[in-house]
Enzyme design. Structure first.
Site: not given
Length: 388
Positions: A126, A131, A134, A137, A232
């Site tokens: 992350r 991005q 990901d 997400s 996280y």
């Protein structure tokens, strides 16, 4: 370079790894895309859409798997009709999929033994650089949105405040526990529906993000480090969990809806809402537990079921992104496109393990399990002996 897209066979899995728009982009880049017949039907993408995008439709499942240089999936390879899907993938090929490696290390071992290079979409770092790849997400966004809609559908009252000739109806009170991607999207959706929203996360650094989407942040001073890095949360001690529960009890008592999203990678989900806390909630209240598949944040959560306890409805949804397959497939497909193009340079696979994205996500290569956390979950003799 052949990219193969199989039909997902997992029960309830309606997503497809690549949508026609992304297939079109990949074929224009020189990739040959093979799509199993019916692969996109559950997500409302028909075979003709793929043909129009430049894909070749393959009716023989084994042929599709065996011809793949790169096979992209949504759900981890499974076993159907007594046959393991992974056995159809030829040695030396690449598999990119959600693999749930920390809960199913034995499957990762089998993939390594097949001499397959596998990338786990759960382990994409992350970071800002990664991005666009990901997938956790992108799918969490959908899960958070749908969780709020589920709560609104089950709550026996409306979310927004309404002023009518018959009087004023106050807005529903929503409490979101966990302010990761799913939690923030749950907050944003609840606010759009007109609810008053509070939120809590053990990471105090997310306070501004919670406030930016319209919720009040519940501050609970904690005496230990709670941030594991990489976006996280860290698993905290039982004492810290008890401090959190004591403060949250008063907020949960007042809530009409509680949405829980707290998860720790590779661990059982922390229990945030106890049986006693549920018993103090108003009758008709709703809890949506997004950690149901990891054991649940709430007492009495059952994955895939709605449970009634003391007049409270406890919903334990499973694979919520699959319930909105058009958007979830489009987002996941874009994640895969970015990763594939990152790995392939001038028609050749380039695996630079000094690169943090490749190093983090690649779980098997050359007959070995590369990730130490996965190795540690296996018996020592299994993690060290690789079949060829």
């Amino acid at each position: 370079m052949k990219i193969a897209v199989p039909r997902e066979k997992e029960i309830g899995e309606m997503r497809v790894a690549l949508v026609p728009d992304i297939v079109s982009r990949l074929t224009k880049k020189g990739f040959q895309v093979l799509v199993e017949t019916g692969a996109g039907e559950a997500a409302h993408f028909h075979d003709q859409n793929y043909i129009d995008a430049g894909a070749e439709i393959i009716t023989d499942t084994k042929q599709l798997w065996q011809e793949a240089d790169i096979l992209v999936k949504v759900a981890p390879p499974g076993e159907f009709d007594g046959e393991a899907e992974i056995n159809s993938l030829r040695p030396g090929s690449i598999l990119i999929s959600f693999l749930d490696p920390l809960r199913n290390p034995e499957n990762i071992l089998k993939i390594a033994q097949r001499q397959i290079t596998a990338f786990s979409m759960e382990l994409i770092p992350r970071t800002s650089r990664a991005q666009s790849m990901d997938a956790l997400s992108s799918q969490a966004n959908i899960a958070g949105h749908k969780a709020t809609l589920l709560a609104a559908a089950h709550l026996p009252r409306m979310f927004p405040m309404m002023t009518t000739a018959a009087g004023t109806i106050p807005p529903a009170k929503v409490l979101v526990l966990g302010a990761g991607v799913a939690g923030l999207q749950a907050i944003a959706t609840a606010r759009r529906l007109g609810a008053v929203v509070e939120a809590f996360d053990i990471r105090p650094t997310v306070k501004e993000e919670v406030q930016s989407v319209g919720a009040k942040f519940i501050d609970i001073p904690l005496q230990e480090e709670t941030n594991a890095g990489g976006g996280y949360a860290k698993e905290v001690s039982n004492n810290t969990q008890e401090v959190i529960r004591q403060v949250l009890t008063e907020h949960i008592k007042k809530a009409d809806v509680v949405i829980t999203t707290a998860q720790v990678q590779g661990k059982k989900a922390p229990l945030l809402v106890t049986e006693d806390m549920i018993a103090q909630m108003k009758r008709g209240s709703v809890i949506v537990d997004l950690a149901a598949e990891q054991g649940g944040n709430c007492a009495h959560t059952e994955a895939g079921k709605d449970v009634q306890y003391h007049g409270v409805t406890i919903i334990g949804p499973v694979n919520l992104p699959a319930s909105l397959p058009i958007d979830s497939s489009q987002m996941y497909s874009k994640n895969l496109q970015t990763l594939v193009q990152y790995l392939v340079k001038d028609g050749e696979i380039e695996l630079n393990f000094d690169d943090d994205i490749i190093d983090s996500a690649c779980v098997t290569h050359a007959g070995e399990i590369r990730n130490s956390r996965i190795k540690d979950l296996l018996p020592s003799q299994e993690s060290s002996v690789i079949s060829y």
